[in-house]
Design a protein around this motif. Structure first.
Motif, mmCIF file in Angstrom:
data_model
loop_
_atom_site.group_PDB
_atom_site.id
_atom_site.type_symbol
_atom_site.label_atom_id
_atom_site.label_comp_id
_atom_site.label_asym_id
_atom_site.label_seq_id
_atom_site.Cartn_x
_atom_site.Cartn_y
_atom_site.Cartn_z
ATOM 1 N N ASP A 5 22.295 16.425 -20.670
ATOM 2 C CA ASP A 5 21.023 17.079 -20.378
ATOM 3 C C ASP A 5 21.022 18.525 -20.861
ATOM 4 O OD1 ASP A 5 19.561 15.014 -19.334
ATOM 5 O OD2 ASP A 5 19.927 15.538 -17.233
ATOM 6 N N GLN A 6 22.129 19.215 -20.616
ATOM 7 C CA GLN A 6 22.217 20.613 -21.028
ATOM 8 C C GLN A 6 22.355 20.732 -22.542
ATOM 9 O OE1 GLN A 6 25.435 22.780 -19.231
ATOM 10 N NE2 GLN A 6 24.680 24.766 -19.930
ATOM 11 N N ALA A 7 23.168 19.880 -23.143
ATOM 12 C CA ALA A 7 23.451 19.990 -24.572
ATOM 13 C C ALA A 7 22.221 19.728 -25.424
ATOM 14 C CB ALA A 7 24.572 19.024 -24.954
ATOM 15 N N ARG A 8 21.378 18.779 -25.011
ATOM 16 C CA ARG A 8 20.232 18.453 -25.849
ATOM 17 C C ARG A 8 18.996 19.286 -25.535
ATOM 18 N NH1 ARG A 8 19.116 12.304 -23.639
ATOM 19 N NH2 ARG A 8 18.433 12.851 -21.545
ATOM 20 N N ALA A 9 19.136 20.242 -24.608
ATOM 21 C CA ALA A 9 17.977 21.061 -24.237
ATOM 22 C C ALA A 9 17.464 21.875 -25.417
ATOM 23 C CB ALA A 9 18.338 21.982 -23.074
ATOM 24 N N ASP A 10 18.366 22.269 -26.335
ATOM 25 C CA ASP A 10 17.969 23.108 -27.464
ATOM 26 C C ASP A 10 17.769 22.322 -28.760
ATOM 27 O OD1 ASP A 10 18.067 25.424 -25.896
ATOM 28 O OD2 ASP A 10 20.221 25.658 -26.243
ATOM 29 N N VAL A 11 17.839 21.006 -28.683
ATOM 30 C CA VAL A 11 17.604 20.193 -29.873
ATOM 31 C C VAL A 11 16.128 20.242 -30.240
ATOM 32 C CG1 VAL A 11 17.670 17.847 -30.822
ATOM 33 C CG2 VAL A 11 19.534 18.662 -29.358
ATOM 34 N N VAL A 12 15.861 20.363 -31.530
ATOM 35 C CA VAL A 12 14.481 20.379 -32.030
ATOM 36 C C VAL A 12 14.221 19.063 -32.748
ATOM 37 C CG1 VAL A 12 12.833 21.555 -33.529
ATOM 38 C CG2 VAL A 12 14.561 22.881 -32.292
#
Length: 227
Positions: free
Chosen positions: A200-207
């Motif tokens: 959840d945290q790692a993909r928060a900044d995926v565009v």
């Protein structure tokens, strides 16, 4: 694996239209090519195609979004392995997608279940997270005391002892014999929770490019959120 099921959905940013040509998403600023998603889709059975064209089109749109999440999670796991100094697993071919048990889909959601089946890096990271979990003795004992029905002896099972009818102490495995298995099960569950939190945290900044958003993202009209 019959089709995508969205799980552990957080608010997502609106998709961008200014990604590099041919990119499905940006992970740490690096483009994930759509061909990688396409290759994964070829290896995963499609949903039932015996449906109306408009329903099939929606299902395929969601399947692409689901596949993007699996590919993105694999890439994020590769980065996490490098950051943690774990040996980076070998490159995985989409054709190597392993069978996903229905129980795993029910317990983990189809995205995480498919990620763990598809990605050696995700499995390596899960193993690392699982090994970091400390399970207090009190938690192990509490689980044993609350779930005596799960620890009937083989003899009691052969006799058909009702596990929910106050089995005699002799019909239940002693704590010392059950303890190791309980601790292993609790550590595994804690490791999965840590993996969910990491993802959840790692993909928060995926565009994401349009058409590749999370299948449960309410920003697109086809979103679905099922557990």
């Amino acid at each position: 694996m019959n089709g995508p099921t969205a799980t552990h959905v957080r608010p997502h940013a609106h998709p961008r239209t200014d990604l590099p040509e041919g990119a499905a998403a940006l992970v740490h600023g690096e483009a994930i090519p759509r061909t990688r998603v396409d290759d994964f889709l070829k290896a995963v059975p499609a949903r039932d195609r015996e449906m109306r064209p408009e329903a099939l089109a929606r299902a395929e749109r969601q399947r692409r979004r689901w596949a993007t999440q699996v590919v993105v999670a694999d890439e994020l796991a590769r980065h996490a392995c490098v950051a943690r100094g774990l040996r980076t697993p070998e490159e995985v071919s989409p054709a190597q997608v392993l069978a996903v048990a229905e129980t795993d889909v029910a317990d983990l959601g189809s995205i995480v279940a498919a990620v763990l089946a598809h990605s050696p890096a995700a499995r390596a990271l899960l193993d690392e997270l699982e090994g970091e979990q400390e399970i207090p003795e009190a938690a192990v004992r509490d689980y044993y005391d609350r779930n005596r029905d799960r620890f009937l002896t083989p003899e009691a099972l052969r006799r058909g002892v009702d596990p929910f009818d106050e089995p005699a102490p002799a019909d239940v495995l002693p704590y010392e014999r059950a303890r190791e298995g309980i601790e292993r099960e609790l550590r595994r569950a804690a490791g999965h929770r840590a993996f969910f939190a990491w993802l959840d945290q790692a993909r928060a900044d995926v565009v994401y490019a349009a058409g590749h958003e999370h299948p449960g993202d309410p920003a697109h009209p086809d979103h679905e959120h099922r557990h």
